[in-house]
Design an enzyme around this catalytic site. Structure first.
Site, PDB file in Angstrom:
ATOM      1  N   LEU A 275      -4.107  -1.547  -0.270  1.00  0.00           N
ATOM      2  CA  LEU A 275      -5.348  -2.240  -0.607  1.00  0.00           C
ATOM      3  C   LEU A 275      -6.384  -1.276  -1.175  1.00  0.00           C
ATOM      4  O   LEU A 275      -6.770  -0.301  -0.523  1.00  0.00           O
ATOM      5  CB  LEU A 275      -5.918  -2.938   0.635  1.00  0.00           C
TER       6      LEU A 275
ATOM      7  N   GLU B 205      -3.862   6.720   7.445  1.00  0.00           N
ATOM      8  CA  GLU B 205      -5.016   7.218   6.699  1.00  0.00           C
ATOM      9  C   GLU B 205      -4.999   8.739   6.676  1.00  0.00           C
ATOM     10  O   GLU B 205      -4.623   9.380   7.659  1.00  0.00           O
ATOM     11  CB  GLU B 205      -6.307   6.695   7.338  1.00  0.00           C
ATOM     12  N   LEU B 206      -5.411   9.306   5.550  1.00  0.00           N
ATOM     13  CA  LEU B 206      -5.374  10.752   5.370  1.00  0.00           C
ATOM     14  C   LEU B 206      -6.655  11.438   5.842  1.00  0.00           C
ATOM     15  O   LEU B 206      -6.616  12.563   6.335  1.00  0.00           O
ATOM     16  CB  LEU B 206      -5.120  11.066   3.890  1.00  0.00           C
TER      17      LEU B 206
ATOM     18  N   ASP C 282      -6.915   4.659  -4.425  1.00  0.00           N
ATOM     19  CA  ASP C 282      -7.651   5.515  -5.359  1.00  0.00           C
ATOM     20  C   ASP C 282      -7.085   5.318  -6.768  1.00  0.00           C
ATOM     21  O   ASP C 282      -5.886   5.490  -6.985  1.00  0.00           O
ATOM     22  CB  ASP C 282      -7.495   6.973  -4.926  1.00  0.00           C
TER      23      ASP C 282
ATOM     24  N   THR D 162     -11.277  -6.294   4.199  1.00  0.00           N
ATOM     25  CA  THR D 162     -11.516  -4.855   4.148  1.00  0.00           C
ATOM     26  C   THR D 162     -12.958  -4.551   3.737  1.00  0.00           C
ATOM     27  O   THR D 162     -13.629  -5.356   3.081  1.00  0.00           O
ATOM     28  CB  THR D 162     -10.573  -4.166   3.146  1.00  0.00           C
ATOM     29  N   GLU D 163     -13.432  -3.376   4.115  1.00  0.00           N
ATOM     30  CA  GLU D 163     -14.772  -2.952   3.750  1.00  0.00           C
ATOM     31  C   GLU D 163     -14.905  -2.823   2.236  1.00  0.00           C
ATOM     32  O   GLU D 163     -15.929  -3.172   1.653  1.00  0.00           O
ATOM     33  CB  GLU D 163     -15.101  -1.622   4.427  1.00  0.00           C
ATOM     34  N   GLU D 164     -13.854  -2.322   1.589  1.00  0.00           N
ATOM     35  CA  GLU D 164     -13.880  -2.182   0.136  1.00  0.00           C
ATOM     36  C   GLU D 164     -13.941  -3.544  -0.542  1.00  0.00           C
ATOM     37  O   GLU D 164     -14.663  -3.730  -1.524  1.00  0.00           O
ATOM     38  CB  GLU D 164     -12.640  -1.425  -0.336  1.00  0.00           C
TER      39      GLU D 164
ATOM     40  N   ASN E  47      -0.047  11.674   5.651  1.00  0.00           N
ATOM     41  CA  ASN E  47       0.019  11.530   4.209  1.00  0.00           C
ATOM     42  C   ASN E  47       1.195  10.613   3.892  1.00  0.00           C
ATOM     43  O   ASN E  47       2.353  11.041   3.910  1.00  0.00           O
ATOM     44  CB  ASN E  47       0.205  12.898   3.544  1.00  0.00           C
ATOM     45  N   ALA E  48       0.895   9.342   3.615  1.00  0.00           N
ATOM     46  CA  ALA E  48       1.952   8.353   3.399  1.00  0.00           C
ATOM     47  C   ALA E  48       2.792   8.649   2.170  1.00  0.00           C
ATOM     48  O   ALA E  48       3.935   8.195   2.075  1.00  0.00           O
ATOM     49  CB  ALA E  48       1.334   6.955   3.293  1.00  0.00           C
TER      50      ALA E  48
END
EC number: 2.1.1.33
Length: 285
Positions: A137, A84-85, A140, A215-217, A117-118
């Site tokens: 998942l 995660e960024l 953006d 996931t939360e999203e 940063n993947a």
């Protein structure tokens, strides 16, 4: 009479302080290893024999760690990492995992999270052919055409993902934005080192219910009765053996009403709805 001020409840998640997404093109000040051999995984998995085991599952853009937590029990013998960024989100996931480890002694020792940063540094963490599964998942969407270069799926990035994935490894992606889903689908389909898995394999994959609902999203989309599109692709080694006649399909959730018309038939499963896509129609778009 002594007045006792009322204490405020502590927020479970500071959504109001955290941006929904971060700009991967910006320069961030954080550590990243020069190569996989220089990263010390023992700090992420203190109770794991890291001289014998390696991370095999990566959740790129893991958010608040919903999938990561679920993967811990689904694959207890495998190590999973969330990437995660956003620094505050990483801090939250770290605290979440620490509390789970304290509450459930001996459990959740196989998951961790790192801030990175993947889109830039994945090969710095993983060796060639190291991963068995990778997840993208609800990334953006970057709706503006000028920002499409920031999307997590592109021909160049897919080549990097193929490098760190083992032959036969699976890549999962899902979105509640159909246009973004089609973008990711077409890029995977057209890349020489990926092919879509057979429909029966996708239908019975134990990870599918997790990418849809853990996931939360994904739960946010459920609350507004939204729709999700997702697919699973396999890493291949020989592009010349790719089945060009394979009939591609897409998976959607929630369930759709079964169609009885003579022109369209929709097949419904317990976890998703599989809808056939005509490859020729897709190519003409």
């Amino acid at each position: 009479m002594v007045f006792i001020p009322k204490q405020k409840k502590k927020a479970i998640k500071p959504y109001h302080r955290i941006k929904a997404h971060a700009n991967p093109a910006s320069d961030y000040n954080f550590y990243y290893p020069t190569g996989p051999e220089s990263y010390d995984w023992t700090k992420n998995y203190p109770q794991q024999p890291m001289n014998e085991k390696k991370v095999e599952i990566a959740d790129v853009g893991c958010g608040y760690g919903g999938l990561l937590i679920s993967l811990s029990s689904l694959f207890p013998e495998r190590l999973s990492v969330g990437m995660e960024l956003r620094d505050k989100v990483v801090q939250y996931v770290e605290e979440r995992i620490d509390k789970l480890r304290e509450k459930h002694i001996g459990q959740f020792q196989n998951i961790s999270v790192i801030r990175t940063n993947a889109m830039k540094y994945l090969p710095n963490y993983f060796e060639k052919g190291q991963l068995q599964k990778i997840f993208f998942l609800f990334p953006d969407p970057h709706f503006k055409k000028a920002t499409h270069k920031r999307r997590i799926i592109s021909p160049t990035l897919l080549s990097e993902y193929a490098y760190i994935l083992a032959p036969g490894a699976f890549a999962y992606f899902i979105s509640d934005v159909e246009e973004l889903y089609l973008w990711m689908f077409e890029h995977f389909k057209n890349h020489p080192l990926f092919e879509q898995v057979e429909r029966n394999i996708a239908e019975n994959d134990s990870c599918i219910p997790l990418i849809v609902n853990s996931t939360e999203e994904g739960r946010k989309v459920n609350r507004i009765d939204g729709k999700k599109w997702f697919a699973v692709f396999r890493r291949i080694t020989d592009p010349t053996k790719k089945d060009l006649a394979f009939k591609n399909y897409t998976l959607t959730s929630p369930k759709e009403i079964e169609s009885t018309t003579s022109t369209t038939t929709t097949t419904t499963t317990t976890t998703s709805t599989i809808t056939e896509i005509d490859s020729k129609e897709e190519e003409s778009k």
